[in-house]
Design an enzyme around this catalytic site. Structure first.
Site, PDB file in Angstrom:
ATOM      1  N   ASP A   1       0.952  -1.140  -0.220  1.00 46.40           N
ATOM      2  CA  ASP A   1      -0.017   0.037  -0.054  1.00 46.40           C
ATOM      3  C   ASP A   1       0.988   1.339   0.161  1.00 46.40           C
ATOM      4  O   ASP A   1       1.566   1.498   0.807  1.00 46.40           O
ATOM      5  CB  ASP A   1      -0.918   0.139   1.192  1.00 46.40           C
TER       6      ASP A   1
ATOM      7  N   ASP B   1      -2.382   5.375  -5.653  1.00 50.34           N
ATOM      8  CA  ASP B   1      -2.216   4.578  -4.625  1.00 50.34           C
ATOM      9  C   ASP B   1      -2.693   3.007  -4.870  1.00 50.34           C
ATOM     10  O   ASP B   1      -3.313   2.750  -5.200  1.00 50.34           O
ATOM     11  CB  ASP B   1      -3.459   5.132  -3.764  1.00 50.34           C
TER      12      ASP B   1
END
Length: 636
Positions: free
Chosen positions: A103, A299
């Site tokens: 992430d 992201d």
């Protein structure tokens, strides 16, 4: 005098508290949705519930130059089934393995702790600090929020879909796998004591934070000067998943497309998106629409893409205009108003015949072309149907590009030079094409472990790191594995057939390829030795199959049910074909040739004798003076 000193201390404490509050209030946390079905609008940013100094902090002047090793790691899972991609990290001494979501929007790495009071059932057992010889708690100071006892620093994270993670901070040795050039490093991570929402229900163990922040695994490794300030991700395509990740710098391909990423603009990895083209036609949008709030954020932990309302409507209408020949159908989940199409077929490689190409144009004029798999996801209930993986971000003007946009794209986050690069490739095969040099293994294990293979580092006869996979084909004739169980041989014997099938399933081979060599008693437990052989009539495994099995074993991904008790993968060995002499290789061919020659020779001789005999019969005669016996005439 004492009163004056106390007042002075109080003033200093108040000043430090205010200073810390100012620092905290200037930092925000990216709030990705990294879970399947998370299609509501994304609202950025979210603040930490409890202010502390572990909030993201970025120093734009921190740069590293020179050559550094890197950690090359395999990625697993995919967007449709899981909503995320994971990698494997080993924490502690002996190493305990965890499957973590990669992430780029999170700034802390955390795993469930054995003391967790509210943690879900995940892929691997919880981290046990008491079993690690090298674990140390991060002691409480004025720079962090502390636990109730005032002894250990704590952390807390909250995401857009309202899932939360909180716990204490610890420090331990983190290993990146056998195929990493980077040796194990000490790092700070979160030990979860509570998790809610999707974090509680997901299969992955936790999060690997790659964002900008003091607790980010990237920032910690860069601060130690063990890697260069860059990392790369490559997500596998639709229906395949997997991929590769590299912590540290790599040489970019010559045709990689770069765009500027401003670390001062926001703590997230933003890019300068200016235009979107559908089927070669530019959407009629003001370029400033992609520059609202945090701009365009990339992201890796978010599943889909989210555009500002006006950009989404223009994009949706352009796609529907180009797909008017397809039938529009309802989405797989009635809770969401998905835009789905049927009639495109099941072959992903042919989707470009039914769906248009999409181009993203950056400020410098460089263009990133997106194939249909970069903005579509499979319909889970209708075969050959696909749904739009781009949604409206409603009232949030931020443009958020999740993992779907960069499938089959090598993305280089060059933090040192403040730029991000994109290069289209087959990410599912990239791991096999990477040339990985030998790397030091994780720290040696203890003699006792938990119910998984993670605590044992196998010995390797032939590993992928010994080959340049772009030039050499692996030739593995058999793989031998040794497993010990804490259950006696007598109790295990009735389940040998089931165990054989489970091992075959874990290594993705047929049951007929798994053979039990021996099974013996070992104290109160048992010891088994297995051999995995190629398919019938094959001398060695295919390159893909061999690499898959070696990766599963070297990264400790062979998991057996708890019904088999505690077990340990003690050793495994990949053996190449035995070198044989010319006679050993071809004796069977020679024998068959000789036998065939004999058969043909005997057959030819037999045919000749028969022919000669017939010739003699046809030309036989009797002398003229030989008397012939008269025969009596029969009456009419």
């Amino acid at each position: 005098m004492a009163s004056t000193r106390n007042q002075f201390i109080s003033i200093v404490s108040l000043f430090l508290s205010l200073a810390r509050w100012v620092v905290v209030s200037g930092n925000v946390l990216l709030s990705p949705s990294h879970h399947k079905g998370s299609r509501p609008a994304m609202f950025l940013p979210l603040h930490h519930s409890v202010p502390n100094s572990s909030l993201p902090h970025f120093n734009p002047r921190r740069q590293l130059h020179g050559s550094h090793p890197n950690a090359r790691m395999r990625l697993y899972d995919d967007l449709l089934r899981n909503g995320y991609y994971t990698t494997r990290l080993w924490i502690g001494t002996p190493p305990q393995m965890f499957a973590l979501i990669v992430d780029s929007g999170s700034t802390v790495t955390y795993v469930p702790c054995s003391t967790c009071k509210h943690c879900g059932r995940h892929q691997d057992p919880k981290f046990r600090p008491e079993d690690s010889e090298t674990y140390k708690p991060v002691k409480c100071t004025w720079e962090c929020s502390c636990d109730n006892d005032g002894k250990q620093c704590t952390y807390e994270r909250r995401y857009a879909e309202m899932s939360t993670s909180s716990g204490v901070l610890g420090e331990d040795v983190i290993s990146f796998g056998n195929q990493s050039e980077l040796s194990p490093q000490r790092a700070t991570f979160g030990c979860e004591n509570d998790e809610t929402g999707d974090l509680y229900s997901q299969r992955a163990d936790g999060i690997m934070g790659l964002g900008r922040g003091d607790l980010s695994i990237m920032d910690q490794l860069v601060e130690k000067k063990v890697i260069s300030d860059s990392f790369s991700l490559c997500y596998g395509g639709m229906g395949l998943g997997g991929g590769a990740m590299v912590l540290g710098g790599i040489s970019p391909p010559a045709d990689m497309v770069f765009t500027h990423s401003d670390p001062v603009r926001s703590p997230y990895y933003n890019i300068n998106l200016r235009e979107i083209h559908v089927a070669g036609k530019q959407l009629h949008l003001n370029p400033k629409v992609f520059d609202g709030k945090h701009g365009t954020v990339l992201d890796s932990g978010t599943t889909y893409a989210y555009l500002p309302e006006s950009a989404f409507l223009a994009f949706k209408h352009a796609i529907m205009k180009e797909t008017h020949l397809l039938k529009q159908i309802s989405g797989p989940d009635p809770r969401y108003n998905d835009i789905c199409f049927s009639g495109a077929g099941i072959d992903v490689s042919q989707l470009s015949k039914s769906f248009p190409e999409v181009d993203m144009v950056f400020e410098n004029g460089h263009k990133l072309s997106l194939s249909p798999e970069n903005y579509l996801f499979r319909h889970s209930k209708v075969r050959g149907a696909y749904c739009l993986g781009v949604f409206s971000n409603l009232n949030d003007p931020t443009t958020l590009l999740g993992g779907i946009v960069v499938r089959n794209t090598l993305v280089m986050y060059d933090r040192e030079h403040s730029k991000i690069g994109f290069w289209k490739t087959n990410c599912s095969e990239l791991w096999e094409r990477l040339h990985v040099s030998d790397a030091p293994p994780p720290l040696p294990p203890k003699s006792e472990g938990t119910n998984s293979t993670k605590a044992f580092e196998p010995s390797v006869a032939s590993s992928p790191s010994q080959y340049n996979l772009q030039q050499v084909e692996l030739q593995i004739a058999q793989i031998i594995i040794v497993i010990s169980f804490n259950i006696s041989y007598t109790d295990m014997k009735p389940y040998i057939t089931e165990l054989t099938g489970l091992i075959a399933h874990e290594l993705d081979v047929n049951t007929s390829q798994v053979h039990l060599m021996n099974f013996s008693s070992l104290g109160n437990g048992s010891l088994s030795r297995w051999v995995i052989t190629p398919r019938p009539y094959a001398d060695f495994f295919s390159n893909t199959t061999a690499m898959s099995m070696i990766a599963r074993l070297s990264e400790h991904r062979m998991q057996l049910p708890y019904t088999f008790g505690s077990y340990k993968l003690l050793d495994w060995n990949a053996e190449p074909p035995v070198k044989r002499t010319w006679w050993q290789q071809y004796y069977l061919v020679v024998a068959l040739s000789v036998l065939l020659t004999l058969v043909l020779g005997i057959s030819a001789l037999g045919i000749f004798l028969i022919w000669k005999n017939r010739q003699q019969s046809d030309h036989s005669y009797k002398p003229v003076d030989v008397a012939v016996q008269e025969q009596e005439l029969q009456p009419l």
